[in-house]
Design an enzyme around this catalytic site. Structure first.
Site, PDB file in Angstrom:
ATOM      1  N   ASP A 190      21.532  49.989  41.932  1.00  0.00           N
ATOM      2  CA  ASP A 190      21.425  50.852  40.705  1.00  0.00           C
ATOM      3  C   ASP A 190      20.730  49.794  39.619  1.00  0.00           C
ATOM      4  O   ASP A 190      20.202  50.838  39.002  1.00  0.00           O
ATOM      5  CB  ASP A 190      22.697  51.212  40.406  1.00  0.00           C
ATOM      6  CG  ASP A 190      23.294  52.186  41.144  1.00  0.00           C
ATOM      7  OD1 ASP A 190      22.416  53.141  41.701  1.00  0.00           O
ATOM      8  OD2 ASP A 190      24.627  52.557  41.106  1.00  0.00           O
TER       9      ASP A 190
ATOM     10  N   ASP B 293       8.161  79.564  12.210  1.00  0.00           N
ATOM     11  CA  ASP B 293       8.970  78.940  11.117  1.00  0.00           C
ATOM     12  C   ASP B 293       9.461  80.036  10.049  1.00  0.00           C
ATOM     13  O   ASP B 293       9.925  79.635   9.199  1.00  0.00           O
ATOM     14  CB  ASP B 293       8.005  77.994  10.154  1.00  0.00           C
ATOM     15  CG  ASP B 293       6.912  78.546   9.465  1.00  0.00           C
ATOM     16  OD1 ASP B 293       6.443  79.717   9.949  1.00  0.00           O
ATOM     17  OD2 ASP B 293       6.218  77.933   9.019  1.00  0.00           O
TER      18      ASP B 293
ATOM     19  N   ASN C  22      25.554  48.714  46.117  1.00  0.00           N
ATOM     20  CA  ASN C  22      25.336  50.018  45.377  1.00  0.00           C
ATOM     21  C   ASN C  22      24.990  49.624  43.936  1.00  0.00           C
ATOM     22  O   ASN C  22      23.993  49.968  43.263  1.00  0.00           O
ATOM     23  CB  ASN C  22      26.592  50.868  45.229  1.00  0.00           C
ATOM     24  CG  ASN C  22      26.513  51.992  44.719  1.00  0.00           C
ATOM     25  OD1 ASN C  22      25.306  53.006  44.957  1.00  0.00           O
ATOM     26  ND2 ASN C  22      27.344  52.403  43.779  1.00  0.00           N
TER      27      ASN C  22
ATOM     28  N   ASP D  78       1.681  81.668  15.594  1.00  0.00           N
ATOM     29  CA  ASP D  78       1.006  82.186  14.475  1.00  0.00           C
ATOM     30  C   ASP D  78      -0.114  81.256  14.088  1.00  0.00           C
ATOM     31  O   ASP D  78      -0.296  79.975  14.747  1.00  0.00           O
ATOM     32  CB  ASP D  78       2.140  82.464  13.244  1.00  0.00           C
ATOM     33  CG  ASP D  78       1.324  83.336  12.221  1.00  0.00           C
ATOM     34  OD1 ASP D  78       0.331  83.752  12.390  1.00  0.00           O
ATOM     35  OD2 ASP D  78       2.110  83.400  11.193  1.00  0.00           O
TER      36      ASP D  78
ATOM     37  N   ASN E 183      20.138  54.232  53.599  1.00  0.00           N
ATOM     38  CA  ASN E 183      20.962  52.980  54.077  1.00  0.00           C
ATOM     39  C   ASN E 183      22.511  53.600  54.291  1.00  0.00           C
ATOM     40  O   ASN E 183      23.029  52.728  55.242  1.00  0.00           O
ATOM     41  CB  ASN E 183      20.638  51.975  52.950  1.00  0.00           C
ATOM     42  CG  ASN E 183      19.573  51.248  52.817  1.00  0.00           C
ATOM     43  OD1 ASN E 183      18.656  51.429  53.748  1.00  0.00           O
ATOM     44  ND2 ASN E 183      19.318  50.686  51.632  1.00  0.00           N
TER      45      ASN E 183
END
Length: 840
Positions: free
Chosen positions: A686, A589, A682, A328, A657
């Site tokens: 990570d 709104d 791992n 609006d 891998n």
């Protein structure tokens, strides 16, 4: 509550108050606390535990992790104490990292959501006060106004022209009128006119009601319990779920095959089982949920700094993908501070009488706060001590009028103001000058001509009418007839400063602005010119009604301004936008914006919005300003880009891998890495990826909308997985054929190359630019370099010996680092070719 099993709508107010030990002055604070402990929070959701222990336990619920823990216990039972202890320690460390990140993210989101929580007005200790809706209890007295969400199942004690939208509960399309009464116990739900139900909302009018049932004991609570409704899945959530299933299927097939072949080759069953499970941990992006939560929570915190509060985290991706924003004009494109230009009579002359009547109407209005009435009250203070209010017919979105009845000099006067056409509908005469009244039919053309003239100048024009009524009160909508039109009130709301620059910024981001307004097309056209949208295509509500859905879908993307739009047309426009292939946001709104907010890909509201709009929104702005929206879009895209980075990392080096290791295990006489070494690999790869939420994002990832593309991700995984595997097998060849490495040296060399390459490749694939032209975030860079250094040092430490590594000569290290360097160069070349061929 004791009502002798009699339905509450069939019991009188006084009896029900007595049964609930309540009064019309409300509960005391102390009594309300007791009832809250007794009845529980007024919520449909079961209060999930979110304490630290719950989050910690959740880190170890993965089936693969549970099986690995069982296998580790078996290894411990077989007296392989060192290896079992190492594996167990790595699992715990990995879980603690995930817990720390997710728990921090969870707490941050709670704090953000508290900023935009929905409150309700209740009587406590005899005074009206705002409380969170979850704190409402049976026996509370709630005050309801237009725009409010009904917080519980209630019986009306007082009401004034109150209409509710009950579509979500009864399916009734139109607002339903309610009043105080006692009904038969057999009255069906849709006809219980003396009750208001949780989850419905007030369209117009005011009421005072007694809370009977809260939470899951409400009618809506019973329905939601049966259906267990969940919000619709976003495109991002759907993509992540499909991606997870895809990797899960690949992992399961690969692990079963590897385990079966290793057993067939007469390798120890337990070692083979642990090796397969460790591979599964390496292959499975187990951090994906945590990384997504961290990224989205980090993005939500960043967006909050830009005054954008995210209620539903998954909507951040849609926010970044948005290419159309519908809004609006009032308060978003304009200042939102409506001002009175002047009050004019029928002849176009300034009229004190017209303003007086407009002021009487605005001064005594008690429905809901609106900028027009505020503007009238602020424009000029008038002493109304001689005018006593007697009654009111609140504004609603069907009549588009507001009427006030007052007494003055012994007469009863009703003053009505509203949209000009709706005012003229209830008038049969016009006052052309004091005490000179003529039939309206002879003046309609003149009124319309003046209205068009004002509109072309950019003024919003409302009409004022009056009539003297008999002393019988109260008044109702049937009294809005045979009125006398007295004149116009000209209003203006100037465009916001720098709004043209903001619209241009949105356009640069690939987001088109569509204006949806109830104002007439002349006012809308005038505003669009001021906003620099001189070539705007405009369609009006009546034309929209004549268009089929198919025609609207074909043309909707080309239309810039939708004028004279009725509330129920907004949802149709948004749905057509989406069906035309757009990711559509809607910013609203008001009471009548709720359905459009639900229909949009991204529903955006503001903190000062009506409860029903704020509740329907995915995102709430703390400032009603498109500048805030621009920053929010940018932050949403940065969040999406960083989430994709982890997906790319999980599908390139890590996946490559583990896939290579699974393959080579079939052709050598020993396991290429021990289970504990795989888990360490791992964990170390990570670690840098957990900082990805803080990484810098290239401008090209923000400059236009991007959408989740599972096919492009699959192509990325195959392409970069193959590149990774080529250099993995080059490493195997170097260690086995050239260097004739023994088991320990092979595992150490492979570990070093695997971890460093997987860490360094993060710096390559995090950007579409050459890695040296895009600076990573400091935490990502530090974490990556730290892991690389630890990897090089580890084989020379006692800890390295425990893990089964052995020191390597400088020549081997240099050759391995050369392979890593070649891998980075190859990945850079592949990246350039990939993004030229795959548009993503």
């Amino acid at each position: 509550m004791n009502t002798n099993s009699q339905p509450f709508w069939s019991i009188s107010n006084s009896e029900l108050l007595n049964n609930l030990h309540a009064t019309t002055k409300g509960l005391t604070t102390e009594e309300a606390k007791k009832r809250l402990n007794s009845y529980g929070a007024n919520s449909l959701k079961t209060q999930k535990r979110s304490d630290a222990l719950t989050h910690l336990i959740a880190q170890f619920k993965s089936p693969i992790i549970l099986i690995l823990l069982i296998a580790t216990g078996l290894s411990l039972y077989l007296r392989n104490i060192v290896d079992a202890s190492i594996i167990f320690t790595i699992i715990i460390i990995s879980g603690l990292l995930g817990f720390w990140q997710e728990y921090s993210a969870s707490n941050a989101i709670k704090k953000l959501l508290a900023i935009v929580q929905i409150n309700a007005a209740v009587l406590r200790d005899g005074n009206e006060k705002e409380i969170h809706i979850e704190d409402i209890v049976p026996g509370d007295i709630v005050i309801l106004n237009a725009g409010d969400i009904v917080p519980a199942d209630c019986l009306l004690l007082e009401s004034k022209d109150i209409f509710l939208d009950e579509a979500m509960l009864t399916g009734e399309t139109f607002p339903v009128e309610k009043d105080v009464s006692v009904l038969s116990s057999e009255t069906p739900l849709a006809e219980r006119a003396n009750t208001v139900w949780m989850g419905t909302h007030i369209v117009s009018g005011t009421a005072k009601a007694l809370v009977i049932f809260t939470g899951k004991n409400t009618e809506f609570g019973k329905v939601s319990e049966r259906l267990k409704l969940k919000p619709p899945e976003t495109e991002f959530e759907h993509g992540i779920r499909r991606f997870g299933f895809f990797l899960g299927e690949v992992t399961l097939v690969l692990v079963v095959i590897i385990f079966a072949i290793n057993v067939y080759l007469h390798r120890p069953v337990l070692d083979s089982f642990l090796f397969s499970l460790a591979l599964a941990v390496g292959l499975t992006p187990q951090l994906l949920p945590a990384i997504i939560s961290i990224n989205l929570a980090h993005g939500a915190k960043k967006m909050a700094e830009k005054k954008v509060i995210v209620k539903r985290l998954a909507s951040i991706e849609n926010f970044g993908s948005m290419n159309i924003i519908c809004s609006d004009k009032t308060g978003t494109l304009t200042e939102g501070k409506v001002k009175v230009e002047t009050a004019l009579d029928m002849n176009g002359d300034k009229s004190d009488k017209v303003f007086l009547y407009a002021y009487i109407n605005a001064f005594y209005e008690t429905g809901f706060t609106n900028p027009i009435d505020e503007a009238i009250r602020k424009n000029n203070k008038i002493d109304l001590s001689e005018y006593q209010k007697k009654d009111e017919i609140p504004y609603d979105f069907l009549r588009k009028r507001l009427s006030i009845a007052v007494t003055h000099s012994g007469k009863y006067l009703m003053v009505t103001k509203g949209a000009l056409s709706n005012i003229l509908d209830v008038c049969n005469s016009v006052e052309i000058k004091e005490k000179s009244i003529v039939d309206i039919s002879s003046m309609k053309d003149k009124i319309q001509k003046q209205f068009e003239e004002f509109s072309n100048q950019g003024f919003r024009t409302i009409g004022i009418a009056y009539k003297y009524i008999k002393s019988e009160l109260p008044i109702d909508k049937n009294d809005e007839t045979d009125m006398t039109f007295i004149g116009f009130l000209k209003l203006f709301d100037p465009p916001k400063a720098n709004i043209t620059d903001t619209i241009a910024s949105l356009k640069k981001l690939g987001v088109s602005l569509k204006i949806i307004t109830g104002d007439n097309h002349l006012v809308a056209a005038n505003l669009s010119k001021k906003l620099g949208l001189s070539d705007s295509n405009i369609i009006i509500g009546p034309e929209l009604n004549r268009m089929s859905d198919g025609a609207l879908i074909r043309h909707v993307s080309k239309i810039d301004v939708f004028a004279e739009i009725e509330p129920n047309q907004k949802e149709r426009i948004i749905i057509a936008m989406r069906k035309a292939g757009n990711v559509a946001g809607y910013m609203g709104d008001g009471i009548n914006d709720a359905s459009a907010l639900h229909a949009a890909d991204v529903g955006i509201s503001v903190d000062t919005a009506a409860d029903v709009a704020k509740d329907a929104a995915d995102i709430v702005l703390l400032e009603k300003n498109l500048c805030v929206l621009v920053e929010g879009v940018k932050e949403g895209r940065r969040t999406f880009a960083n989430t994709l980075k982890y997906v790319f990392m999980a599908t390139s080096a890590n996946f490559g891998n583990m896939f290579s290791m699974a393959g080579v295990s079939l052709f050598i006489q020993f396991l290429p890495l021990l289970p504990k070494q795989i888990l360490l690999t791992n964990l170390m790869t990570d670690f840098p990826e957990m900082t990805i939420a803080t990484d810098n994002v290239d401008g090209e990832m923000v400059d236009h909308p991007r959408r989740w593309d599972i096919n492009a991700i699959r192509k990325f995984m195959i392409t970069f997985g193959l590149v990774s595997s080529i250099f993995d097998y080059l490493t195997f060849g170097l260690l086995l054929i050239v260097l004739r490495a023994n088991e320990s040296q092979f595992r150490t060399g492979w570990f070093v190359e695997s971890v460093i390459s997987a860490s360094m490749i993060v710096l390559v694939i995090r950007s579409r630019k050459p890695f040296f032209k895009s600076m990573p975030g400091k935490y990502l860079l530090i974490a990556t370099l730290l892991i690389a250094v630890i990897t090089l040092i580890l084989p020379f430490t006692p800890l390295g010996f425990i893990f089964g590594f052995s020191p390597l000569g400088i020549t081997i290290f240099l050759l391995l680092l050369l392979i890593v360097l070649l891998y980075i160069i190859a990945a850079e070349i592949t990246k350039t070719i990939f993004y030229k061929k795959v548009k993503f």
